[in-house]
Motif scaffolding. Structure first.
Motif, PDB file in Angstrom:
ATOM      1  N   GLY A  16       0.810  -1.212   0.000  1.00 24.57           N
ATOM      2  CA  GLY A  16       0.000   0.000   0.000  1.00 24.57           C
ATOM      3  C   GLY A  16       0.845   1.265   0.000  1.00 24.57           C
ATOM      4  O   GLY A  16       1.955   1.299   0.535  1.00 24.57           O
ATOM      5  N   ASP A  17       0.308   2.309  -0.630  1.00 25.49           N
ATOM      6  CA  ASP A  17       1.018   3.577  -0.756  1.00 25.49           C
ATOM      7  C   ASP A  17       1.178   4.296   0.575  1.00 25.49           C
ATOM      8  O   ASP A  17       2.229   4.845   0.870  1.00 25.49           O
ATOM      9  N   LYS A  18       0.112   4.318   1.370  1.00 25.90           N
ATOM     10  CA  LYS A  18       0.160   5.079   2.626  1.00 25.90           C
ATOM     11  C   LYS A  18       1.152   4.472   3.606  1.00 25.90           C
ATOM     12  O   LYS A  18       1.912   5.195   4.243  1.00 25.90           O
ATOM     13  N   ARG A  20       3.736   2.643   2.857  1.00 27.56           N
ATOM     14  CA  ARG A  20       5.084   2.839   2.326  1.00 27.56           C
ATOM     15  C   ARG A  20       5.564   4.267   2.587  1.00 27.56           C
ATOM     16  O   ARG A  20       6.697   4.487   3.005  1.00 27.56           O
ATOM     17  N   ALA A  21       4.674   5.249   2.373  1.00 27.91           N
ATOM     18  CA  ALA A  21       5.047   6.647   2.592  1.00 27.91           C
ATOM     19  C   ALA A  21       5.405   6.903   4.051  1.00 27.91           C
ATOM     20  O   ALA A  21       6.374   7.614   4.345  1.00 27.91           O
ATOM     21  N   GLN A  22       4.642   6.321   4.973  1.00 29.68           N
ATOM     22  CA  GLN A  22       4.914   6.529   6.394  1.00 29.68           C
ATOM     23  C   GLN A  22       6.186   5.808   6.837  1.00 29.68           C
ATOM     24  O   GLN A  22       7.000   6.374   7.563  1.00 29.68           O
ATOM     25  N   ARG A  24       8.717   4.783   5.017  1.00 29.91           N
ATOM     26  CA  ARG A  24       9.927   5.192   4.303  1.00 29.91           C
ATOM     27  C   ARG A  24      10.675   6.280   5.077  1.00 29.91           C
ATOM     28  O   ARG A  24      11.894   6.344   5.027  1.00 29.91           O
ATOM     29  N   SER A  34       7.986  -3.343  -1.868  1.00 28.53           N
ATOM     30  CA  SER A  34       6.708  -2.690  -1.595  1.00 28.53           C
ATOM     31  C   SER A  34       5.782  -2.973  -2.762  1.00 28.53           C
ATOM     32  O   SER A  34       6.207  -3.052  -3.907  1.00 28.53           O
ATOM     33  N   THR A  36       2.375  -1.515  -4.447  1.00 30.34           N
ATOM     34  CA  THR A  36       1.420  -0.410  -4.476  1.00 30.34           C
ATOM     35  C   THR A  36       0.350  -0.723  -5.509  1.00 30.34           C
ATOM     36  O   THR A  36       0.480  -1.654  -6.298  1.00 30.34           O
ATOM     37  N   GLU A  37      -0.691   0.067  -5.481  1.00 35.64           N
ATOM     38  CA  GLU A  37      -1.834  -0.108  -6.375  1.00 35.64           C
ATOM     39  C   GLU A  37      -2.429  -1.508  -6.256  1.00 35.64           C
ATOM     40  O   GLU A  37      -2.842  -2.117  -7.235  1.00 35.64           O
TER      41      GLU A  37
END
Length: 183
Positions: A16-18, A20-22, A24, A34, A36-37
């Motif tokens: 998931g994007d969220k 991964r963003a947190q 990272r 990771s 995503t999508e």
């Protein structure tokens, strides 16, 4: 941090994007893969493919920890984690001692069972997370509908008051004009 103090390391696979963003920001060097999508809630086939990827990355680990949102009720969901440990094939604490295997296939069966266990636990986590997400969306939409209703009622009241004031003003002007004509 606790693992570092215990002399162990952790590698991360993020779905998931969220997430991964947190993650990272703080653990960027530990993220090995990771995805995503990923279509939520997903299917068992998708989960199986993700479990195969995780198994390919994982190599020789003590455990795999799955962190996810767990549905409690319509208003509450909690962050939960599951620890998935691999089956022990030899030595002390050997798994599935009650079952008999052909001598040359036990390790292969254990690998397959481990992957199936990881897949089923991931799938359960996906479904639980999807239920929590749908519940949160439903609650948000319910609150938005309630707020819109309250706003419509308030604006309707304000409009009716302004309309009534305008009508009253016109009536006063008409009555005043009629009284002026009579005098």
């Amino acid at each position: 941090k606790k693992l570092g103090h215990a002399g162990k390391t952790a590698d991360l696979v993020v779905i998931g994007d969220k997430g991964r963003a947190q993650l990272r920001r703080f653990f960027g060097e530990q993220i090995k893969r990771s995805a995503t999508e990923v279509v939520a809630p997903g299917s068992f086939a998708l989960t199986s493919a993700l479990a195969s990827e995780i198994t390919a990355v994982s190599g020789d680990y003590d455990a795999i920890v799955i962190i996810y949102n767990s549905y409690v009720n319509a208003a509450v969901y909690n962050q939960m984690y599951k620890v998935v440990t691999p089956f022990v094939t030899e030595g002390e604490g050997e798994s599935l001692l009650a079952y008999e295997f052909e001598p040359d296939t036990k390790s292969e069966v254990m690998v397959d069972l481990s992957e199936y266990l990881l897949t089923s636990q991931l799938f359960h986590s996906f479904m639980d997370g999807a239920a929590a997400e749908q519940s949160a969306r439903m609650t948000a939409m319910e609150n938005a509908s309630k707020n819109a209703s309250e706003m419509i009622d308030s604006l309707t009241l304000q409009y009716n008051r302004a309309r009534q004031a305008r009508i009253t003003t016109e009536l006063i002007e008409i009555i005043s004009g009629a009284s002026a004509l009579e005098d």
